[in-house]
Enzyme design. Sequence first.
Site, PDB file in Angstrom:
ATOM      1  CB  ALA A 132     -14.306   1.005   5.844  1.00 27.08           C
ATOM      2  CE  LYS A 166      -4.597   0.582   0.381  1.00 26.66           C
ATOM      3  NZ  LYS A 166      -5.603  -0.357  -0.135  1.00 26.66           N
ATOM      4  CB  ALA A 170     -16.607   6.371   5.781  1.00 20.71           C
ATOM      5  CB  SER A 229     -11.467  -1.055  -8.426  1.00 20.94           C
ATOM      6  OG  SER A 229     -11.124  -0.106  -7.431  1.00 20.94           O
ATOM      7  N   PRO A 233      -5.640   3.045  -7.639  1.00 26.02           N
ATOM      8  CG  PRO A 233      -7.623   3.401  -8.805  1.00 26.02           C
ATOM      9  CD  PRO A 233      -6.437   2.504  -8.731  1.00 26.02           C
TER      10      PRO A 233
HETATM   11  P1  NAD Z   1     -14.535   7.423  -1.428  1.00 21.01           P
HETATM   12  O1  NAD Z   1     -13.455   8.375  -1.024  1.00 21.01           O
HETATM   13  O2  NAD Z   1     -15.141   7.535  -2.774  1.00 21.01           O
HETATM   14  O3  NAD Z   1     -15.739   7.497  -0.371  1.00 21.01           O
HETATM   15  C1  NAD Z   1     -15.569   7.632   0.995  1.00 21.01           C
HETATM   16  C2  NAD Z   1     -16.775   8.416   1.498  1.00 21.01           C
HETATM   17  O4  NAD Z   1     -16.715   8.455   2.913  1.00 21.01           O
HETATM   18  C3  NAD Z   1     -16.792   9.869   1.013  1.00 21.01           C
HETATM   19  O5  NAD Z   1     -18.061  10.189   0.492  1.00 21.01           O
HETATM   20  C4  NAD Z   1     -16.453  10.674   2.271  1.00 21.01           C
HETATM   21  O6  NAD Z   1     -17.063  11.960   2.269  1.00 21.01           O
HETATM   22  C5  NAD Z   1     -17.039   9.768   3.341  1.00 21.01           C
HETATM   23  N1  NAD Z   1     -16.491   9.979   4.672  1.00 21.01           N
HETATM   24  C6  NAD Z   1     -15.221  10.241   5.035  1.00 21.01           C
HETATM   25  N2  NAD Z   1     -15.123  10.364   6.373  1.00 21.01           N
HETATM   26  C7  NAD Z   1     -16.369  10.116   6.859  1.00 21.01           C
HETATM   27  C8  NAD Z   1     -16.916  10.052   8.158  1.00 21.01           C
HETATM   28  N3  NAD Z   1     -16.188  10.290   9.259  1.00 21.01           N
HETATM   29  N4  NAD Z   1     -18.228   9.763   8.296  1.00 21.01           N
HETATM   30  C9  NAD Z   1     -18.997   9.537   7.204  1.00 21.01           C
HETATM   31  N5  NAD Z   1     -18.533   9.605   5.936  1.00 21.01           N
HETATM   32  C10 NAD Z   1     -17.239   9.885   5.778  1.00 21.01           C
HETATM   33  O7  NAD Z   1     -13.932   5.967  -1.175  1.00 21.01           O
HETATM   34  P2  NAD Z   1     -14.492   4.602  -1.750  1.00 21.01           P
HETATM   35  O8  NAD Z   1     -13.719   4.235  -2.955  1.00 21.01           O
HETATM   36  O9  NAD Z   1     -15.967   4.632  -1.777  1.00 21.01           O
HETATM   37  O10 NAD Z   1     -14.002   3.602  -0.599  1.00 21.01           O
HETATM   38  C11 NAD Z   1     -14.691   3.550   0.644  1.00 21.01           C
HETATM   39  C12 NAD Z   1     -13.916   2.669   1.600  1.00 21.01           C
HETATM   40  O11 NAD Z   1     -13.784   1.378   1.035  1.00 21.01           O
HETATM   41  C13 NAD Z   1     -12.496   3.147   1.893  1.00 21.01           C
HETATM   42  O12 NAD Z   1     -12.168   2.868   3.222  1.00 21.01           O
HETATM   43  C14 NAD Z   1     -11.633   2.292   0.957  1.00 21.01           C
HETATM   44  O13 NAD Z   1     -10.327   2.082   1.464  1.00 21.01           O
HETATM   45  C15 NAD Z   1     -12.409   1.000   0.955  1.00 21.01           C
HETATM   46  N6  NAD Z   1     -12.199   0.207  -0.259  1.00 21.01           N
HETATM   47  C16 NAD Z   1     -12.470   0.736  -1.467  1.00 21.01           C
HETATM   48  C17 NAD Z   1     -12.240  -0.013  -2.600  1.00 21.01           C
HETATM   49  C18 NAD Z   1     -12.538   0.527  -3.986  1.00 21.01           C
HETATM   50  O14 NAD Z   1     -12.487  -0.255  -4.939  1.00 21.01           O
HETATM   51  N7  NAD Z   1     -12.865   1.785  -4.138  1.00 21.01           N
HETATM   52  C19 NAD Z   1     -11.752  -1.329  -2.499  1.00 21.01           C
HETATM   53  C20 NAD Z   1     -11.522  -1.858  -1.222  1.00 21.01           C
HETATM   54  C21 NAD Z   1     -11.731  -1.066  -0.107  1.00 21.01           C
HETATM   55  C1  PPY Z   2      -7.692  -2.443  -2.084  1.00 19.23           C
HETATM   56  O1  PPY Z   2      -8.449  -3.406  -2.297  1.00 19.23           O
HETATM   57  O2  PPY Z   2      -7.685  -1.848  -0.971  1.00 19.23           O
HETATM   58  C2  PPY Z   2      -6.741  -2.013  -3.132  1.00 19.23           C
HETATM   59  O3  PPY Z   2      -5.855  -1.260  -2.840  1.00 19.23           O
HETATM   60  C3  PPY Z   2      -6.985  -2.527  -4.512  1.00 19.23           C
HETATM   61  C4  PPY Z   2      -5.787  -2.720  -5.373  1.00 19.23           C
HETATM   62  C5  PPY Z   2      -5.450  -3.993  -5.768  1.00 19.23           C
HETATM   63  C6  PPY Z   2      -4.375  -4.206  -6.612  1.00 19.23           C
HETATM   64  C7  PPY Z   2      -3.637  -3.135  -7.064  1.00 19.23           C
HETATM   65  C8  PPY Z   2      -3.976  -1.872  -6.664  1.00 19.23           C
HETATM   66  C9  PPY Z   2      -5.068  -1.640  -5.846  1.00 19.23           C
END
Ligand code: NAD
Ligand code: PPY
Length: 348
Positions: free
Chosen positions: A257, A74, A235, A145, A113
């Site tokens: 999350a 990461k 979040a 993703s 990302p």
């Molecule tokens: P994002 O940044 O698009 O969304 C996060 C949301 O949480 C935002 O709308 C933000 O305003 C809100 N937020 C932040 N702090 C907050 C709080 N204290 N209370 C309420 N809302 C709050 O991120 P995302 O891509 O939707 O990812 C969400 C979570 O899932 C993250 O923790 C991320 O690490 C995890 N995740 C995402 C992916 C992916 O493919 N995007 C994959 C695996 C894990």
């Molecule tokens: C996650 O699932 O939290 C990631 O970071 C997804 C990912 C997986 C492989 C390459 C880059 C990001």
Amino acid sequence: MIDWGGVLCAVRCDDETGAAFVIAVHSFALGPAAGGTRAMEYPSLDAAVLDATRLAEAMSLKLAVAGLPLGGGKSVIALPVPRARLDPARWRRILEIHAENVAAFGGNYVTGPDVGTTAADMDVVHECGAYATGRTPATGGSGSSAPATARGVHIAVKRAAAEAGFDELDGLTVLIQGLGAVGAEVARRVAADGARLIVADIDERAVTAAVRLGATAVPVEDVLQVESDLFVPCAIGGIIDADVAGTIRTKAIAGAANNVLTGGAAAEVLQGRGIVLAPDFIANVGGAVDLAGREFLGWGDVEVEQKLAEIGDTLDRVFADAATEHISTDEAARCLARRRLEALRTSR
Ligand code: NAD
Ligand code: PPY
């Protein structure tokens, strides 16, 4: 001292941009390390390092459980001011430096990302000489993703609900924290299943959109006190410690999350209270499946959906193991990850 067990953690502080860069590699055991780039403000460099190392470990667990031939890594970029207040030239320079750091791993760490970075940012990282997944489709990447992550979380929410004794989501109260790229899509899906939504986000526009879906909004600071049938954290991590686990009023937890628990003690308290926990590194694997599957394994839609469907079976296995072994689902999932990692390592 950080109690970690990962392979290495590289740190670079840059006076010109005011940003600090951390790349944590937890494991190379199954192949090059992979994991996204998180860019946000941190209270200290120590906090950024701790976040990167814990997130890299979660990536190792996630990739091993899913049987993907990659190690966990990461990147964290600790920003001097919130991303929205950075001028484009400084942000571009930050991405250039990040690309230089990633490239120094010579292909042994692949990024993508994460919170605070986009597919367009990955285009810049790639253009600057470091391989990045999740670039925009216009530049040959697989794009965001988040939709795949949301589909996987939706599967996990339904399985966790079933484990808690609910046959369907229709009529259940589902509390969603965070309505970003993943949370908003999960909200649409569970609303379509007939669930009653309660939502919270620091972004008012995201809340307004969910309210249009019929959701009830609650203040962000009240989320952990609100009663629900299912809690879906989408979040930030580190929100459930042992105290919160002892008071949270829900029957099951499944969300996107990363590292939603502060540690194993919280998982044990939840288990003791009969609250079903779908471990986050199983529930949120969809993004990694989408990125790694399409970009490294040549998968198309069929293979990606098959792998997402395995989330349900994996959770059932973890729920059963936890019951048989009298351990938390978090511990059962970690044991499963270790077994699958060992099996994959010896078969290589
Ligand atoms: P994002 O940044 O698009 O969304 C996060 C949301 O949480 C935002 O709308 C933000 O305003 C809100 N937020 C932040 N702090 C907050 C709080 N204290 N209370 C309420 N809302 C709050 O991120 P995302 O891509 O939707 O990812 C969400 C979570 O899932 C993250 O923790 C991320 O690490 C995890 N995740 C995402 C992916 C992916 O493919 N995007 C994959 C695996 C894990
Ligand atoms: C996650 O699932 O939290 C990631 O970071 C997804 C990912 C997986 C492989 C390459 C880059 C990001």
